[in-house]
Design an enzyme around this catalytic site. Structure first.
Site, PDB file in Angstrom:
ATOM      1  N   LYS A  30       4.436 -26.407 -22.640  1.00 30.12           N
ATOM      2  CA  LYS A  30       4.012 -25.829 -23.916  1.00 30.12           C
ATOM      3  C   LYS A  30       3.756 -24.341 -23.764  1.00 30.12           C
ATOM      4  O   LYS A  30       4.163 -23.518 -24.602  1.00 30.12           O
ATOM      5  CB  LYS A  30       2.745 -26.519 -24.419  1.00 30.12           C
ATOM      6  CG  LYS A  30       2.193 -25.910 -25.716  1.00 30.12           C
ATOM      7  CD  LYS A  30       0.713 -26.171 -25.904  1.00 30.12           C
ATOM      8  CE  LYS A  30      -0.121 -25.320 -24.974  1.00 30.12           C
ATOM      9  NZ  LYS A  30      -1.578 -25.435 -25.248  1.00 30.12           N
ATOM     10  N   SER A  31       3.059 -23.968 -22.690  1.00 34.17           N
ATOM     11  CA  SER A  31       2.693 -22.560 -22.495  1.00 34.17           C
ATOM     12  C   SER A  31       3.932 -21.686 -22.365  1.00 34.17           C
ATOM     13  O   SER A  31       3.991 -20.589 -22.928  1.00 34.17           O
ATOM     14  CB  SER A  31       1.807 -22.418 -21.250  1.00 34.17           C
ATOM     15  OG  SER A  31       0.613 -23.140 -21.402  1.00 34.17           O
ATOM     16  N   SER A 186     -11.523 -16.678 -23.677  1.00 33.49           N
ATOM     17  CA  SER A 186     -10.136 -17.155 -23.677  1.00 33.49           C
ATOM     18  C   SER A 186      -9.207 -16.084 -23.124  1.00 33.49           C
ATOM     19  O   SER A 186      -9.144 -14.971 -23.660  1.00 33.49           O
ATOM     20  CB  SER A 186      -9.685 -17.531 -25.088  1.00 33.49           C
ATOM     21  OG  SER A 186      -8.319 -17.909 -25.071  1.00 33.49           O
ATOM     22  N   GLN A 188      -6.233 -16.135 -23.591  1.00 37.24           N
ATOM     23  CA  GLN A 188      -5.194 -15.958 -24.605  1.00 37.24           C
ATOM     24  C   GLN A 188      -5.374 -14.660 -25.384  1.00 37.24           C
ATOM     25  O   GLN A 188      -4.403 -14.144 -25.944  1.00 37.24           O
ATOM     26  CB  GLN A 188      -5.173 -17.148 -25.560  1.00 37.24           C
ATOM     27  CG  GLN A 188      -4.657 -18.429 -24.918  1.00 37.24           C
ATOM     28  CD  GLN A 188      -4.737 -19.631 -25.835  1.00 37.24           C
ATOM     29  OE1 GLN A 188      -5.327 -19.571 -26.921  1.00 37.24           O
ATOM     30  NE2 GLN A 188      -4.145 -20.742 -25.414  1.00 37.24           N
ATOM     31  N   SER A 215      -8.696 -18.740 -16.585  1.00 32.23           N
ATOM     32  CA  SER A 215      -7.274 -19.101 -16.726  1.00 32.23           C
ATOM     33  C   SER A 215      -6.326 -17.961 -16.377  1.00 32.23           C
ATOM     34  O   SER A 215      -5.349 -17.711 -17.093  1.00 32.23           O
ATOM     35  CB  SER A 215      -6.996 -19.591 -18.161  1.00 32.23           C
ATOM     36  OG  SER A 215      -7.832 -20.670 -18.493  1.00 32.23           O
ATOM     37  N   GLU A 334      -7.884 -26.230 -17.982  1.00 31.87           N
ATOM     38  CA  GLU A 334      -7.266 -27.290 -18.778  1.00 31.87           C
ATOM     39  C   GLU A 334      -7.090 -28.582 -17.987  1.00 31.87           C
ATOM     40  O   GLU A 334      -6.872 -29.651 -18.570  1.00 31.87           O
ATOM     41  CB  GLU A 334      -5.916 -26.822 -19.313  1.00 31.87           C
ATOM     42  CG  GLU A 334      -4.864 -26.591 -18.253  1.00 31.87           C
ATOM     43  CD  GLU A 334      -3.650 -25.867 -18.821  1.00 31.87           C
ATOM     44  OE1 GLU A 334      -2.529 -26.282 -18.490  1.00 31.87           O
ATOM     45  OE2 GLU A 334      -3.821 -24.900 -19.582  1.00 31.87           O
ATOM     46  N   HIS A 361     -12.778 -25.059 -26.538  1.00 33.33           N
ATOM     47  CA  HIS A 361     -11.381 -25.510 -26.610  1.00 33.33           C
ATOM     48  C   HIS A 361     -11.183 -26.432 -27.823  1.00 33.33           C
ATOM     49  O   HIS A 361     -11.925 -26.341 -28.805  1.00 33.33           O
ATOM     50  CB  HIS A 361     -10.994 -26.183 -25.297  1.00 33.33           C
ATOM     51  CG  HIS A 361     -10.520 -25.202 -24.265  1.00 33.33           C
ATOM     52  ND1 HIS A 361      -9.429 -25.427 -23.458  1.00 33.33           N
ATOM     53  CD2 HIS A 361     -10.992 -23.967 -23.926  1.00 33.33           C
ATOM     54  CE1 HIS A 361      -9.247 -24.390 -22.658  1.00 33.33           C
ATOM     55  NE2 HIS A 361     -10.183 -23.498 -22.919  1.00 33.33           N
ATOM     56  N   LYS A 431       0.153 -33.381 -29.729  1.00 34.76           N
ATOM     57  CA  LYS A 431      -0.059 -31.926 -29.678  1.00 34.76           C
ATOM     58  C   LYS A 431       0.803 -31.298 -28.593  1.00 34.76           C
ATOM     59  O   LYS A 431       1.373 -30.222 -28.789  1.00 34.76           O
ATOM     60  CB  LYS A 431      -1.540 -31.646 -29.424  1.00 34.76           C
ATOM     61  CG  LYS A 431      -1.924 -30.174 -29.347  1.00 34.76           C
ATOM     62  CD  LYS A 431      -3.433 -30.060 -29.226  1.00 34.76           C
ATOM     63  CE  LYS A 431      -3.968 -28.689 -28.967  1.00 34.76           C
ATOM     64  NZ  LYS A 431      -3.343 -27.564 -29.549  1.00 34.76           N
TER      65      LYS A 431
END
Length: 446
Positions: A30-31, A186, A188, A215, A334, A361, A431
């Protein structure tokens, strides 16, 4: 046939009658898929994604980019592998960049990559782009991206919430330049700015100013993928200033990318080998990767298994015993739900640390794991930044998922060793792993 009829509200987690011995083909990352979609959409020429993941999160990303004008043509295989998930060898997405435009409304679902990676893209669009999503998405932090984009020249309406829903008023371009953010909640936030930075007039210099950045493998993934399409990136890993990333403005090249298997989604299947004292092979496990899931080789080996990695894939073998572990999961948070599930079945206590950010999350994963494992008879306590797990004899019961795919797979791992575990809403695995229930039962030979 409706989704509820395929996956009833309570799914009886299969109980293993013996050691598993299976080959499980895991769909694409997914990433990687969602980063590749963004980079391809911002490139100067068309590109290909081969073996992309088709899941809720990636389809939301693709539909959002289409809504802003990007062409994404799909070639999809409808066949399934007898050993695991979709046979993706014939699947490919051709991404055709185009002028980004609004007005448009984007549904992010509860996908962190969509809600964080696309606002910088929307700032480059010509017109307003409204972002909305699932109720839980309103609770997930977005302030790092919103505040940074405003500093870089974007106009955003969020009514001061620092979260969804919001509207990005795209001006067709963005100045870019230096910006300081706190990305401790995060990683992200950093990846979001870096991915679009080559299209900013001045590129970007992102400086992380907060506490420990979680992460990091995901940021390394972003940097590697940027470089693969021609971007110039200076980063701490290659001698740059600590906690500072610089991306120069440039055109991005269209590439032909084959997406790696999602190693984090391989976790429950490797855990099955560990829990049952069996053996599971995951084909095409990369010899070198930035995916956080690659850490499972070391973590699960320390918990009692062994693995062999060859050019054909990874074979993981359980020893019949599960040991507790004291491990800092800050870089690979994760993986925490699956590790916690295995730890609850171990022969000694475990301490999982470095993951306070998991409270933000898909759900508060620390609270959810504590509640659900304890309600099956376990003894889990939350710490400031993780979990302490003292194994206890477990019994059957309902394992709630809180619309979190990794909670569903964690409960399924426990169900291998504990009869009578029922997973509430196993369909939430769509998901990132749409065929999980079928893959799980096929692994067990059912």
């Amino acid at each position: 046939m409706t989704e509820s009829s395929v996956h009833p509200a309570l799914w009886p987690a299969p109980h293993a009658s013996g050691a598993v011995d299976a080959t499980v083909t895991v769909p694409g990352s997914k990433s990687v898929t969602n980063r590749a979609l963004v980079l391809a959409a911002l490139s100067s020429e068309p590109g290909w994604l081969r073996r992309p993941l088709r899941s809720r999160d990636t389809l939301l990303m693709a539909e959002a980019l289409r809504a802003m004008g990007v062409g994404i043509e799909e070639t999809v295989s409808s066949s399934s592998s007898v050993t695991g998930g979709p046979d993706a060898s014939g699947e490919a997405w051709r991404v055709i960049p185009a002028g980004l435009h609004g007005p448009v409304t984007i549904d992010v679902g509860n996908a962190g990559t969509v809600m964080r990676f696309l606002p910088p893209v929307a700032a480059l669009a010509d017109g307003p782009v409204h972002f909305d999503g699932d109720p839980r998405s309103y609770e997930r932090p977005l302030n790092g991206v919103i505040d940074a984009l405003r500093v870089l020249g974007a106009r955003i309406d969020d009514d001061g919430r620092g979260s969804l829903p919001m509207t990005v008023h795209g001006g067709g371009a963005l100045d870019g330049g230096p910006v300081a953010i706190d990305a401790s909640s995060s990683s992200q936030f950093v990846s979001a700015l870096l991915l679009s930075a080559p299209r900013f007039n001045q590129g970007v210099e992102v400086r992380h100013t907060g506490a420990r950045l979680p992460s990091m493998p995901h940021i390394r993934m972003t940097v590697d993928m940027l470089r693969a399409v021609g971007a110039q990136v200076d980063e701490p890993e290659t001698g740059g200033e600590p906690n500072v990333w610089r991306v120069s403005p440039s055109a991005l090249l269209g590439r032909d990318l084959t997406v790696e298997p999602d190693l984090s989604n391989a976790q429950p299947f490797l855990a099955a080998a560990l829990v049952t004292g069996g053996r599971v092979t995951v084909p095409d496990w990369p010899l070198r990767t930035t995916q956080p899931g690659d850490a499972l080789r070391d973590i699960f080996t320390a918990m009692g298994g062994s693995c062999e990695l060859t050019e054909h894939g990874l074979t993981f073998t359980g020893s019949g015993r599960i040991h507790g572990i004291d491990v800092d999961l800050g870089e690979v948070g994760e993986l925490t739900p699956g590790i916690a599930a295995v730890a609850a079945l171990a022969d000694s206590p475990s301490t999982l640390s470095g993951v306070a950010h998991l409270r933000l999350h898909e759900t508060d994963r620390l609270a959810a794991l504590t509640k659900e494992i304890n309600e099956l008879g376990g003894e889990v306590t939350e710490t400031a930044d993780g979990l302490h797990i003292r194994p206890r004899p477990l019994h059957g019961g309902t394992f709630h998922t809180y619309d979190d795919h990794r909670m569903a797979t964690a409960g399924s791992v426990i169900g291998l060793a504990v009869p009578g575990v029922e997973i509430e809403n196993v369909a939430t695995t769509a998901k990132t792993l749409p065929d999980f229930p079928q893959m799980w039962t096929r692994m067990l030979g059912a």
